[in-house]
Design a protein around this motif. Structure first.
Motif, mmCIF file in Angstrom:
data_model
loop_
_atom_site.group_PDB
_atom_site.id
_atom_site.type_symbol
_atom_site.label_atom_id
_atom_site.label_comp_id
_atom_site.label_asym_id
_atom_site.label_seq_id
_atom_site.Cartn_x
_atom_site.Cartn_y
_atom_site.Cartn_z
ATOM 1 N N THR A 75 1.170 -5.648 2.286
ATOM 2 C CA THR A 75 -0.187 -5.702 1.734
ATOM 3 C C THR A 75 -1.032 -4.525 2.224
ATOM 4 O O THR A 75 -1.886 -4.032 1.493
ATOM 5 C CB THR A 75 -0.893 -7.019 2.116
ATOM 6 O OG1 THR A 75 -1.050 -7.104 3.540
ATOM 7 C CG2 THR A 75 -0.094 -8.217 1.622
ATOM 8 N N LEU A 128 -2.796 -2.145 -0.407
ATOM 9 C CA LEU A 128 -4.253 -2.088 -0.414
ATOM 10 C C LEU A 128 -4.750 -0.653 -0.319
ATOM 11 O O LEU A 128 -5.692 -0.255 -1.017
ATOM 12 C CB LEU A 128 -4.812 -2.920 0.744
ATOM 13 C CG LEU A 128 -6.337 -2.961 0.879
ATOM 14 C CD1 LEU A 128 -6.975 -3.518 -0.388
ATOM 15 C CD2 LEU A 128 -6.740 -3.793 2.089
ATOM 16 N N GLY A 130 4.914 -1.046 -0.294
ATOM 17 C CA GLY A 130 3.545 -1.459 -0.563
ATOM 18 C C GLY A 130 2.769 -0.396 -1.322
ATOM 19 O O GLY A 130 1.976 -0.712 -2.217
ATOM 20 N N MET A 190 -1.969 -10.550 -3.894
ATOM 21 C CA MET A 190 -1.532 -10.205 -2.536
ATOM 22 C C MET A 190 -2.061 -11.204 -1.515
ATOM 23 O O MET A 190 -1.352 -11.578 -0.571
ATOM 24 C CB MET A 190 -1.982 -8.788 -2.185
ATOM 25 C CG MET A 190 -1.234 -7.701 -2.945
ATOM 26 S SD MET A 190 -1.511 -6.057 -2.255
ATOM 27 C CE MET A 190 -3.256 -5.844 -2.557
ATOM 28 N N LEU A 237 -8.707 -9.089 1.804
ATOM 29 C CA LEU A 237 -8.260 -8.963 0.416
ATOM 30 C C LEU A 237 -9.162 -9.754 -0.526
ATOM 31 O O LEU A 237 -9.551 -9.265 -1.596
ATOM 32 C CB LEU A 237 -6.811 -9.448 0.287
ATOM 33 C CG LEU A 237 -5.737 -8.571 0.937
ATOM 34 C CD1 LEU A 237 -4.416 -9.316 1.012
ATOM 35 C CD2 LEU A 237 -5.565 -7.276 0.149
ATOM 36 N N LEU A 275 0.384 -13.466 0.923
ATOM 37 C CA LEU A 275 0.276 -13.385 2.384
ATOM 38 C C LEU A 275 -0.065 -14.742 2.983
ATOM 39 O O LEU A 275 0.407 -15.081 4.081
ATOM 40 C CB LEU A 275 -0.786 -12.349 2.764
ATOM 41 C CG LEU A 275 -0.819 -11.929 4.236
ATOM 42 C CD1 LEU A 275 0.518 -11.366 4.678
ATOM 43 C CD2 LEU A 275 -1.921 -10.902 4.475
#
Length: 400
Positions: A20, A24, A155, A175, A84, A179
């Protein structure tokens, strides 16, 4: 069996987080580049992420000692989920200044999450392996770090693919949900040994009195600045522009994310093999960082003389990745080897504070150097920083 179970649980947690983390970074970079943000502004989006890393690493080792590695690891994963979800609230109607500040704050939270997770994961390996098994420690650390970077590379690709496939906000929610599922599973499998804590640990113990730890931390700072000065902003913006000259923008973004993913995966693969390329000693580290400086200086000259030689530049950056990987793996082993008994998490936290400082330096310089002198200046600055890292490694003595 308990050792393997603990290693597997820690590795899985670290993998999930770094997947992630890489996605990101690519989501944010390409999304705001598409909105027209200039390179220096893009660099600012990640500054608080690195500043937060410095502060977090300074206290993460103390927190892990006082509250247990398991608690620290779980807190890191949970905070990333919050970051997130928060980023989905970005409003397109906000002004540029408000948007930048909001993203910086959320990225700062993500930076805290990353370094809580990293310090707990790396320290756990030292605690899971019996003392006196240096070769095994080097192999396990290299495997964890190498595989982590390979996953982070995936990622980067995932972030670019999700941005082009389902859009910015749906990508963030998917995501966060993934997670969260991993976090629930990790809680069930972490071994009891990682819950040990010391209520007597004081914050003053964070600062190491071991000269080897301090010099290695300085070398680490310059090493990661040497990478991020061209990797964070300069490379993706240069590459997206280079590719966009012959294809549509979305496809150029997709291929940019693909190359950066390939770079990280390749770097992680070489990192896992580092123990086979020689012993983990400061003398060996001096040779490898000298090679890194030579590669980067050559690349800077090529980028200046032949700015349109894309394939040659990209091939050279892969070579940089291979040499950098060995340097990084060797540092990761040395800090655990040097870490004092009873203060492993604090020495590791101090070392990764220097790592975050290097990333901050590289991130700020990446936007600045690219805006002033393009990719050639970013690479030339990288070579100078590699030389500084080499001087710090060379000063390490075998005794504290």
């Amino acid at each position: 069996m308990t050792t393997l179970r603990g290693y597997a649980a820690v590795t899985a947690a670290y993998w999930a987080f770094m997947l992630t983390d890489g996605a990101l970074r690519m989501l944010v970079l390409l999304h705001f580049h598409r909105l027209g943000f200039p390179p220096l502004t893009l660099a600012w989006l990640f500054v608080l992420y690195e500043v937060a890393g410095i502060a977090t690493n300074l206290v993460a080792g103390w927190l892990a000692t006082r509250f247990g590695l398991a608690t620290t690891l779980i807190a890191g994963l949970a905070l990333q989920i919050v970051a997130l979800a928060a980023l989905t609230q970005l409003d397109p109607s906000w002004t540029l200044a408000v948007s930048v500040v909001f993203v910086m704050v959320v990225q700062g939270a993500s930076g805290v999450a990353k370094d809580l997770t990293k310090t707990a994961s790396k320290s756990a390996i030292k605690l899971l392996i019996p003392s006196g098994q240096g070769a095994r420690l080097y192999a396990w650390v290299a495997a964890l770090t190498g595989s982590k970077n390979a996953v982070k590379g995936l990622g980067f690709f995932l972030g670019a693919a999700l941005l082009g496939g389902i859009g910015f906000v749906p990508a963030l929610w998917s995501m966060a949900a993934g997670l969260a599922a991993i976090l629930v599973a990790i809680v069930a499998f972490l071994p009891d040994g990682l819950t040990v804590r010391s209520r007597n640990a004081t914050f003053a113990q964070v600062f190491s009195t071991d000269g080897r730890v301090n010099r290695l931390s300085l070398a680490r700072m310059f090493l990661f600045a040497a990478r991020d000065v061209w990797f964070v902003v300069a490379l993706p913006i240069w590459l997206a522009g280079y590719l966009a000259a012959g294809m549509e923008t979305d496809r150029a973004f997709f291929l940019t994310g693909g190359f950066m993913a390939l770079w990280i995966v390749f770097y992680g693969f070489v990192q896992a093999l580092a123990p086979r390329l020689g012993p983990g000693t400061p003398a060996r580290g001096t040779l490898w960082v000298a090679a890194l400086a030579a590669v980067t200086a050559t690349l800077a000259a090529i980028a200046f003389a032949a700015p349109n030689a894309g394939p040659l530049i990209l091939g050279g950056l892969l070579l940089f990745g291979a040499v950098f990987a060995v340097n990084s793996a060797l540092h990761s082993f040395l800090i655990l080897d040097f870490a004092g008994a009873g203060r492993v998490t604090m020495d590791v936290g101090f070392y990764y504070m220097a790592n975050a400082a290097g990333r901050l330096m590289g991130t700020a310089l990446s936007g600045l150097t690219y805006q002033v002198g393009g990719l050639p200046l970013a690479l030339a600055t990288s070579a100078a920083l590699a030389v500084a890292s080499g001087l710090a490694v060379r000063s390490i003595r075998l005794q504290p």
